[in-house]
Design an enzyme around this catalytic site. Structure first.
Site, PDB file in Angstrom:
ATOM      1  N   ASN A   1       6.416 -22.537  30.754  1.00 51.31           N
ATOM      2  CA  ASN A   1       5.343 -21.549  30.663  1.00 51.31           C
ATOM      3  C   ASN A   1       4.004 -22.276  30.673  1.00 51.31           C
ATOM      4  OD1 ASN A   1       4.144 -18.917  30.039  1.00 51.31           O
ATOM      5  ND2 ASN A   1       3.789 -19.718  27.981  1.00 51.31           N
TER       6      ASN A   1
ATOM      7  N   ILE B   1       7.891 -11.120  26.532  1.00 53.63           N
ATOM      8  CA  ILE B   1       8.632 -12.100  25.736  1.00 53.63           C
ATOM      9  C   ILE B   1      10.103 -11.979  26.108  1.00 53.63           C
ATOM     10  CG2 ILE B   1       9.184 -12.888  23.390  1.00 53.63           C
ATOM     11  CD1 ILE B   1       6.218 -12.967  23.670  1.00 53.63           C
ATOM     12  N   LEU B   2      10.707 -13.110  26.427  1.00 56.54           N
ATOM     13  CA  LEU B   2      12.109 -13.095  26.843  1.00 56.54           C
ATOM     14  C   LEU B   2      13.011 -13.370  25.645  1.00 56.54           C
ATOM     15  CD1 LEU B   2      11.374 -15.081  30.077  1.00 56.54           C
ATOM     16  CD2 LEU B   2      12.167 -12.705  30.000  1.00 56.54           C
TER      17      LEU B   2
ATOM     18  N   ASN C   1      -2.130 -18.890  39.339  1.00 53.93           N
ATOM     19  CA  ASN C   1      -1.290 -20.077  39.082  1.00 53.93           C
ATOM     20  C   ASN C   1      -0.193 -20.209  40.139  1.00 53.93           C
ATOM     21  OD1 ASN C   1      -2.025 -21.642  36.558  1.00 53.93           O
ATOM     22  ND2 ASN C   1      -2.137 -19.535  35.798  1.00 53.93           N
TER      23      ASN C   1
ATOM     24  N   HIS D   1       0.259 -22.002  29.157  1.00 57.00           N
ATOM     25  CA  HIS D   1      -0.499 -21.295  28.121  1.00 57.00           C
ATOM     26  C   HIS D   1      -1.946 -21.800  28.146  1.00 57.00           C
ATOM     27  CE1 HIS D   1      -1.166 -19.031  24.469  1.00 57.00           C
ATOM     28  NE2 HIS D   1      -1.860 -20.067  24.027  1.00 57.00           N
TER      29      HIS D   1
ATOM     30  N   GLY E   1      -1.862 -13.879  39.797  1.00 57.96           N
ATOM     31  CA  GLY E   1      -1.048 -14.924  40.428  1.00 57.96           C
ATOM     32  C   GLY E   1      -1.833 -16.133  40.895  1.00 57.96           C
TER      33      GLY E   1
END
Ligand code: GRF
Length: 198
Positions: free
Chosen positions: A108, A93-94, A14, A110, A12
């Site tokens: 998101n 993955i949603l 970020n 990356h 966490g």
């Protein structure tokens, strides 16, 4: 006010970068409504707890299948009036159903400069290992909208960092986090909040 949910699976850092910018007064039109994890016992949950932010764990194994798990997550986020879902190291993955429930409202972070080193299998240290193996001299991070593909949504912000000759995947990961991810994730959220206020 932009209500955000931060979805996490690990340390966490970020999430912490977003919290820190908020504490500095740089995200005054952003409210961290909740933190959601798909794993128990991760440090991200402690970071949320320390700030008194609502947090909840959604374990897939407690649901019949991915679809039932997503339904529960969607209804939790809708109940919290979440405007923007922030995937910050969320290792799942949603499905299209989830993405369609929050149209243009999922982002998101990356750890590479998309379209380099992204897509299926590019997560965690794999990304930095691939960058070093390829011999690129510059890597970085990308904040993008999430669509039904993997790392294919519209790019919102990018920041480059140097790749050094003696880098290992671990040292590159650290530099990308500190110099790029923690900088552009809060900035991208601020941009979205400011744009919606216009
Ligand atoms: C970051 O490198 C992020 O780009 C990736 O997962 C990592 C999460 O780190 N998707 P943290 O949990 O925010 O510390």
């Amino acid at each position: 006010m932009l209500n955000i949910a931060v979805l996490v699976s690990g340390s966490g850092s970020n999430l912490q970068a977003i919290i820190d910018e908020k504490l500095k007064g740089n995200l005054n039109n952003v409210n961290i409504s909740c933190v959601v994890s798909n794993k128990t016992g991760v440090f991200a949950l402690e970071r949320a707890e320390n700030q008194g932010i609502d947090n909840k764990v959604f374990l897939k194994k407690e649901y019949e299948d991915q679809s039932a798990w997503e339904d529960a997550l969607i209804s939790y986020l809708k109940d919290k009036n979440v405007d923007l879902v922030v995937l910050a190291g969320f290792l799942t993955i949603l499905s299209e159903k989830f993405v369609e429930s929050f149209t243009n409202s999922i982002i998101n972070i990356h750890p590479s400069l998309i379209p380099a080193f992204c897509g299926d299998g590019f997560y965690g240290l794999n990304v930095h290992k691939a960058a070093i193996e390829k011999g690129v001299k510059i890597s970085g991070a990308t904040v993008h909208y999430v669509d039904a593909g993997v790392d294919t949504g519209k790019i919102i912000m990018q920041k480059a960092v140097d790749v050094l000759d003696n880098d290992t995947p671990e040292t590159l990961q650290k530099r990308v986090l500190e110099e790029a991810e923690w900088v552009i994730l809060p900035l991208a959220i601020k941009k979205i909040a400011d744009d919606r206020n216009k």
